[in-house]
Design a protein around this motif. Structure first.
Motif, PDB file in Angstrom:
ATOM      1  N   LYS A  11      23.577  30.952  57.249  1.00  0.00           N
ATOM      2  CA  LYS A  11      23.160  32.035  56.351  1.00  0.00           C
ATOM      3  C   LYS A  11      21.644  32.192  56.360  1.00  0.00           C
ATOM      4  O   LYS A  11      21.120  33.308  56.397  1.00  0.00           O
ATOM      5  CB  LYS A  11      23.666  31.764  54.928  1.00  0.00           C
ATOM      6  N   THR A  75      19.833  46.087  51.627  1.00  0.00           N
ATOM      7  CA  THR A  75      20.958  45.501  52.367  1.00  0.00           C
ATOM      8  C   THR A  75      21.275  44.092  51.873  1.00  0.00           C
ATOM      9  O   THR A  75      22.450  43.744  51.674  1.00  0.00           O
ATOM     10  CB  THR A  75      20.647  45.461  53.872  1.00  0.00           C
ATOM     11  N   TRP A  79      24.654  42.838  50.146  1.00  0.00           N
ATOM     12  CA  TRP A  79      25.379  41.699  50.723  1.00  0.00           C
ATOM     13  C   TRP A  79      25.678  40.653  49.655  1.00  0.00           C
ATOM     14  O   TRP A  79      26.791  40.136  49.568  1.00  0.00           O
ATOM     15  CB  TRP A  79      24.569  41.090  51.856  1.00  0.00           C
ATOM     16  N   LEU A  82      28.435  42.145  47.301  1.00  0.00           N
ATOM     17  CA  LEU A  82      29.756  42.403  47.877  1.00  0.00           C
ATOM     18  C   LEU A  82      30.368  41.201  48.572  1.00  0.00           C
ATOM     19  O   LEU A  82      31.591  40.990  48.506  1.00  0.00           O
ATOM     20  CB  LEU A  82      29.666  43.567  48.865  1.00  0.00           C
ATOM     21  N   LYS A  83      29.550  40.383  49.243  1.00  0.00           N
ATOM     22  CA  LYS A  83      30.075  39.273  50.028  1.00  0.00           C
ATOM     23  C   LYS A  83      29.981  37.928  49.308  1.00  0.00           C
ATOM     24  O   LYS A  83      30.863  37.080  49.459  1.00  0.00           O
ATOM     25  CB  LYS A  83      29.330  39.183  51.367  1.00  0.00           C
ATOM     26  N   GLU A  84      28.918  37.728  48.539  1.00  0.00           N
ATOM     27  CA  GLU A  84      28.772  36.455  47.837  1.00  0.00           C
ATOM     28  C   GLU A  84      29.088  36.583  46.349  1.00  0.00           C
ATOM     29  O   GLU A  84      29.055  35.599  45.614  1.00  0.00           O
ATOM     30  CB  GLU A  84      27.352  35.903  48.042  1.00  0.00           C
ATOM     31  N   HIS A  85      29.389  37.826  45.934  1.00  0.00           N
ATOM     32  CA  HIS A  85      29.792  38.096  44.545  1.00  0.00           C
ATOM     33  C   HIS A  85      28.774  37.561  43.540  1.00  0.00           C
ATOM     34  O   HIS A  85      29.131  36.914  42.552  1.00  0.00           O
ATOM     35  CB  HIS A  85      31.180  37.501  44.262  1.00  0.00           C
ATOM     36  N   TYR A  91      21.144  36.582  43.008  1.00  0.00           N
ATOM     37  CA  TYR A  91      21.015  36.468  44.458  1.00  0.00           C
ATOM     38  C   TYR A  91      19.550  36.471  44.878  1.00  0.00           C
ATOM     39  O   TYR A  91      19.164  35.782  45.826  1.00  0.00           O
ATOM     40  CB  TYR A  91      21.747  37.633  45.134  1.00  0.00           C
TER      41      TYR A  91
END
Length: 278
Positions: A11, A75, A79, A82-85, A91
């Motif tokens: 990541k 972006t 991300w 949507l992907k790591e909630h 984040y």
């Protein structure tokens, strides 16, 4: 456990590669647009070899930086959601407060660090070619028009802090000691800058910003410091050059700026511990 560590490492590297590719892609698109504007045929290679095209790209650099950094910020936040909630503040490592005292200290530390670095770059006996290269690279983003100021003072610090002290440091600090994560993200940060002087300069700045991120446990501190650092760049660089051969004044300025910076960092750590931030 090993799979989780590898996942976090991938990541961190993914964020770094995305940032790098976005910056390069924006520059390449600008080169093609400049070639079309100047009616230069031959595709991308001809555009990159044309002095006229590269001069136009340099003139567009603030706008390119603003667009590329804005795209990276949006972006990555999408991300994370949507992907790591994870909520955007979480984040981006901005959820933890740092307190007004720490915020003011970070702003002062950024200004003091900028002054010290400006003096050091003007004083150290760099090879002439290195200094010429550095001056050329730095001049591209030294304007005072609104687009340049917005790109350099707001978008660049926000994007670089999110990428390097936010996500890359955040991922790496979960798999290696925090001090090592500070150094590694600074190596990546420095390596992206053009020219030997700017690479070393950016590495040192990256270490400072990473250390403040570690001290405060939040991206807010390093973000405030980075914004202050960039906002005072032109002012202090001009002042540093005007000191010229006034040795006593130069040494006094170096000592005062270094002392103020170290005092601010010490107080940042003390206040952070006192307020339970760290």
């Amino acid at each position: 456990m090993r799979d989780r560590r590898m996942g976090l490492l991938w990541k961190a590297m993914g964020v770094f590669l995305f940032f790098t590719l976005t910056q390069n892609a924006a520059t390449l698109i600008a080169a093609l647009a400049a070639a079309k504007k100047l009616s230069i045929a031959g595709g991308l290679f001809a555009a990159m070899e044309s002095d006229a095209v590269m001069a136009q790209v340099n003139a567009w650099s603030p706008l390119i930086l603003l667009i590329a950094d804005g795209a990276v910020i949006m972006t990555l936040l999408l991300w994370g959601a949507l992907k790591e909630h994870r909520p955007p503040l979480d984040y981006a490592a901005l959820r933890n407060p740092i307190g007004p005292a720490v915020g003011v200290l970070c702003v002062l530390a950024g200004a003091a660090a900028n002054f010290w670095f400006a003096l050091a770059i003007n004083l150290l006996p760099w090879p002439q070619g290195w200094i010429t290269e550095y001056a050329g690279n730095a001049s591209v983003l030294s304007g005072t028009d609104p687009v340049t100021l917005l790109a350099v003072i707001l978008f660049a610090p926000a994007c670089e802090e999110l990428v390097f002290r936010g996500r890359i440091y955040g991922y790496l600090s979960e798999i290696i000691p925090a001090g090592a994560a500070v150094i590694l993200q600074a190596v990546l940060f420095g390596g992206l800058h053009a020219g030997k002087v700017w690479m070393l300069y950016a590495f040192c700045v990256g270490c400072v910003l990473g250390y403040v991120r570690k001290l405060t446990g939040s991206l807010r501190g390093s973000l405030y410091m980075h914004i202050s650092f960039n906002a005072t760049a032109n002012l202090f660089d001009l002042f540093a050059r005007r000191l010229g051969d006034h040795t006593t004044a130069v040494m006094a300025a170096l000592l005062i700026s270094a002392g103020l910076f170290l005092a601010c960092v010490y107080e940042i750590g003390r206040h952070s511990r006192k307020e339970g931030i760290r």
